[in-house]
Design a protein around this motif. Structure first.
Motif, PDB file in Angstrom:
ATOM      1  N   ARG A 267       0.846  -1.187   0.000  1.00  0.00           N
ATOM      2  CA  ARG A 267       0.000   0.000   0.000  1.00  0.00           C
ATOM      3  C   ARG A 267       0.882   1.239   0.000  1.00  0.00           C
ATOM      4  O   ARG A 267       2.055   1.191   0.402  1.00  0.00           O
ATOM      5  CB  ARG A 267      -0.957   0.012   1.192  1.00  0.00           C
ATOM      6  N   THR A 268       0.323   2.312  -0.454  1.00  0.00           N
ATOM      7  CA  THR A 268       1.035   3.578  -0.489  1.00  0.00           C
ATOM      8  C   THR A 268       0.596   4.430   0.689  1.00  0.00           C
ATOM      9  O   THR A 268      -0.609   4.638   0.896  1.00  0.00           O
ATOM     10  CB  THR A 268       0.759   4.323  -1.814  1.00  0.00           C
ATOM     11  N   LEU A 269       1.560   4.890   1.476  1.00  0.00           N
ATOM     12  CA  LEU A 269       1.257   5.735   2.621  1.00  0.00           C
ATOM     13  C   LEU A 269       0.843   7.127   2.144  1.00  0.00           C
ATOM     14  O   LEU A 269       1.119   7.513   0.995  1.00  0.00           O
ATOM     15  CB  LEU A 269       2.482   5.830   3.533  1.00  0.00           C
ATOM     16  N   PRO A 270       0.161   7.905   2.984  1.00  0.00           N
ATOM     17  CA  PRO A 270      -0.320   9.227   2.564  1.00  0.00           C
ATOM     18  C   PRO A 270       0.772  10.143   2.011  1.00  0.00           C
ATOM     19  O   PRO A 270       0.504  10.985   1.148  1.00  0.00           O
ATOM     20  CB  PRO A 270      -0.914   9.799   3.858  1.00  0.00           C
ATOM     21  N   ASP A 271       2.013   9.956   2.475  1.00  0.00           N
ATOM     22  CA  ASP A 271       3.095  10.812   1.987  1.00  0.00           C
ATOM     23  C   ASP A 271       3.794  10.233   0.761  1.00  0.00           C
ATOM     24  O   ASP A 271       4.838  10.724   0.323  1.00  0.00           O
ATOM     25  CB  ASP A 271       4.119  11.071   3.098  1.00  0.00           C
ATOM     26  N   GLY A 272       3.235   9.132   0.191  1.00  0.00           N
ATOM     27  CA  GLY A 272       3.772   8.573  -1.030  1.00  0.00           C
ATOM     28  C   GLY A 272       4.771   7.446  -0.842  1.00  0.00           C
ATOM     29  O   GLY A 272       5.185   6.821  -1.827  1.00  0.00           O
ATOM     30  N   ARG A 273       5.162   7.182   0.391  1.00  0.00           N
ATOM     31  CA  ARG A 273       6.102   6.090   0.632  1.00  0.00           C
ATOM     32  C   ARG A 273       5.391   4.745   0.535  1.00  0.00           C
ATOM     33  O   ARG A 273       4.173   4.670   0.561  1.00  0.00           O
ATOM     34  CB  ARG A 273       6.770   6.250   2.005  1.00  0.00           C
ATOM     35  N   THR A 274       6.185   3.676   0.418  1.00  0.00           N
ATOM     36  CA  THR A 274       5.633   2.330   0.217  1.00  0.00           C
ATOM     37  C   THR A 274       5.683   1.526   1.508  1.00  0.00           C
ATOM     38  O   THR A 274       6.713   1.496   2.204  1.00  0.00           O
ATOM     39  CB  THR A 274       6.431   1.585  -0.869  1.00  0.00           C
ATOM     40  N   LEU A 275       4.572   0.863   1.809  1.00  0.00           N
ATOM     41  CA  LEU A 275       4.493  -0.060   2.945  1.00  0.00           C
ATOM     42  C   LEU A 275       4.066  -1.419   2.417  1.00  0.00           C
ATOM     43  O   LEU A 275       3.045  -1.528   1.730  1.00  0.00           O
ATOM     44  CB  LEU A 275       3.487   0.436   3.992  1.00  0.00           C
ATOM     45  N   VAL A 276       4.853  -2.443   2.716  1.00  0.00           N
ATOM     46  CA  VAL A 276       4.519  -3.807   2.322  1.00  0.00           C
ATOM     47  C   VAL A 276       4.279  -4.625   3.582  1.00  0.00           C
ATOM     48  O   VAL A 276       5.112  -4.632   4.491  1.00  0.00           O
ATOM     49  CB  VAL A 276       5.654  -4.448   1.491  1.00  0.00           C
ATOM     50  N   HIS A 277       3.146  -5.309   3.639  1.00  0.00           N
ATOM     51  CA  HIS A 277       2.837  -6.193   4.760  1.00  0.00           C
ATOM     52  C   HIS A 277       3.200  -7.632   4.404  1.00  0.00           C
ATOM     53  O   HIS A 277       2.894  -8.103   3.303  1.00  0.00           O
ATOM     54  CB  HIS A 277       1.344  -6.131   5.105  1.00  0.00           C
ATOM     55  N   ASN A 278       3.823  -8.325   5.345  1.00  0.00           N
ATOM     56  CA  ASN A 278       4.158  -9.748   5.175  1.00  0.00           C
ATOM     57  C   ASN A 278       4.036 -10.408   6.545  1.00  0.00           C
ATOM     58  O   ASN A 278       5.027 -10.592   7.245  1.00  0.00           O
ATOM     59  CB  ASN A 278       5.575  -9.886   4.610  1.00  0.00           C
ATOM     60  N   TYR A 279       2.803 -10.750   6.934  1.00  0.00           N
ATOM     61  CA  TYR A 279       2.583 -11.325   8.256  1.00  0.00           C
ATOM     62  C   TYR A 279       1.323 -12.184   8.257  1.00  0.00           C
ATOM     63  O   TYR A 279       0.575 -12.231   7.287  1.00  0.00           O
ATOM     64  CB  TYR A 279       2.490 -10.231   9.327  1.00  0.00           C
TER      65      TYR A 279
END
Length: 304
Positions: A267-279
């Motif tokens: 997913r893309t965070l509000p400031d444009g950075r990338t967050l990937v979940h792996n859990y």
């Protein structure tokens, strides 16, 4: 980039990212030897993980890696060991089982020669491999994923994701083990009823025998229960009587990070950075570690 979580999922993901040329830091709340991964029995097999089709593919990808690593067991902690899943039938399993080399029906159930991972050794090897690729591990607690200072953040926090994301769908499934001196057992054995909170299994490691186990849903206790330990030994001794007299070395408890489906998503965070979940790998974090790490790496840096 920063990988949050220092268990087998976090370290494996960090290794693949670092070896792809990225500068990787791992932020872990506690050292790897104190994570749930370190407590795990270490037998490769998809257990308490959904969805099965995806889990099977991730598991097979990991199986290929472990088969290669088994050529260097003292270094990697991975060996190939014969054993039996008692009472299990091939038709109960998904299509992935047809691609497990040597999986065969026997009178007791299903037999195979599968990877058994000595987790303390393997976790240390992963840290060393990460270091050789230029990655680092820091003991540092994260309370807000959005505040992690990196362009790409990969969340491999397991049960910690329940509070950190927050994701109430992540729940503990408590597993208790008894570690004993090995009285000469050379093959692993499992007898698992998925509708029950108890199971019977033993897994030989180089200098010990791991006895299990339990699958107690929504139980957060990390304290070993003496009555549970006695029952575990008795169940295992009913299969291999020599276990009854084995000297107890330790008691262990781990909380499996269960979820109705593994969360492996970008997913893309509000400031444009990338967050990937792996859990949310349940009882199969080791089993799917490399397959999920490959997908997480692709999600973090998709090919144009």
């Amino acid at each position: 980039m920063i990988v949050v979580g220092g268990g087998v999922a976090g370290l494996t993901t960090a290794v693949l990212l670092a070896e792809s040329g990225r500068r990787v830091r791992v932020w872990a709340r506690e050292p790897a030897e104190r994570t749930t991964s370190a407590v795990a029995g270490g037998l490769w097999w998809p257990y308490r993980i959904e969805p099965e089709p995806l889990a099977g593919a991730w598991a097979l990808a990991s199986l290929g890696v472990y088969e290669e690593l088994a050529a260097r067991p003292a270094e990697t902690g991975v060996r190939l060991v014969e054993g039996v899943h008692h009472g299990m039938r091939r038709e109960e399993l998904g299509a992935w089982a047809g691609r497990v080399p040597g999986l065969r029906a026997v009178a007791e159930g299903l037999a195979a020669r599968l990877p058994v991972i000595d987790m303390p050794v393997h976790l240390a090897w992963l840290r060393e491999r990460l270091g050789k690729a230029g990655g680092t591990v820091e003991v540092r607690e994260v309370t807000d994923l959005a505040a992690v200072p990196a362009a790409v953040v990969v969340n491999c926090t397991g049960l910690g994701a329940r509070a950190l994301v927050p994701d109430p769908a992540v729940r503990p499934v408590r597993g208790q083990l008894v570690v004993v001196e090995n009285p000469g057992v050379t093959e692993w054995f499992t007898a698992v009823d998925h509708s029950s909170a108890v199971s019977t299994y033993f897994i030989p490691q180089p200098d010990r025998l791991l006895l299990g186990g339990t699958a107690e849903e929504d139980d957060w206790s990390l304290e070993p229960d003496p009555r549970t330990a006695t029952a575990i030994v008795a169940r295992c001794a009913a299969v291999r009587p020599e276990i009854a007299g084995a000297r107890v070395l330790a008691h262990r408890v781990g909380l499996r990070p269960a979820r109705q489906a593994v969360r492996l998503a970008r997913r893309t965070l509000p400031d444009g950075r990338t967050l990937v979940h792996n859990y949310g790998h349940g009882g199969a974090g080791i089993t799917v570690a490399w397959g999920c790490a490959r997908e997480a790496t692709t999600l973090a840096f998709p090919t144009p």
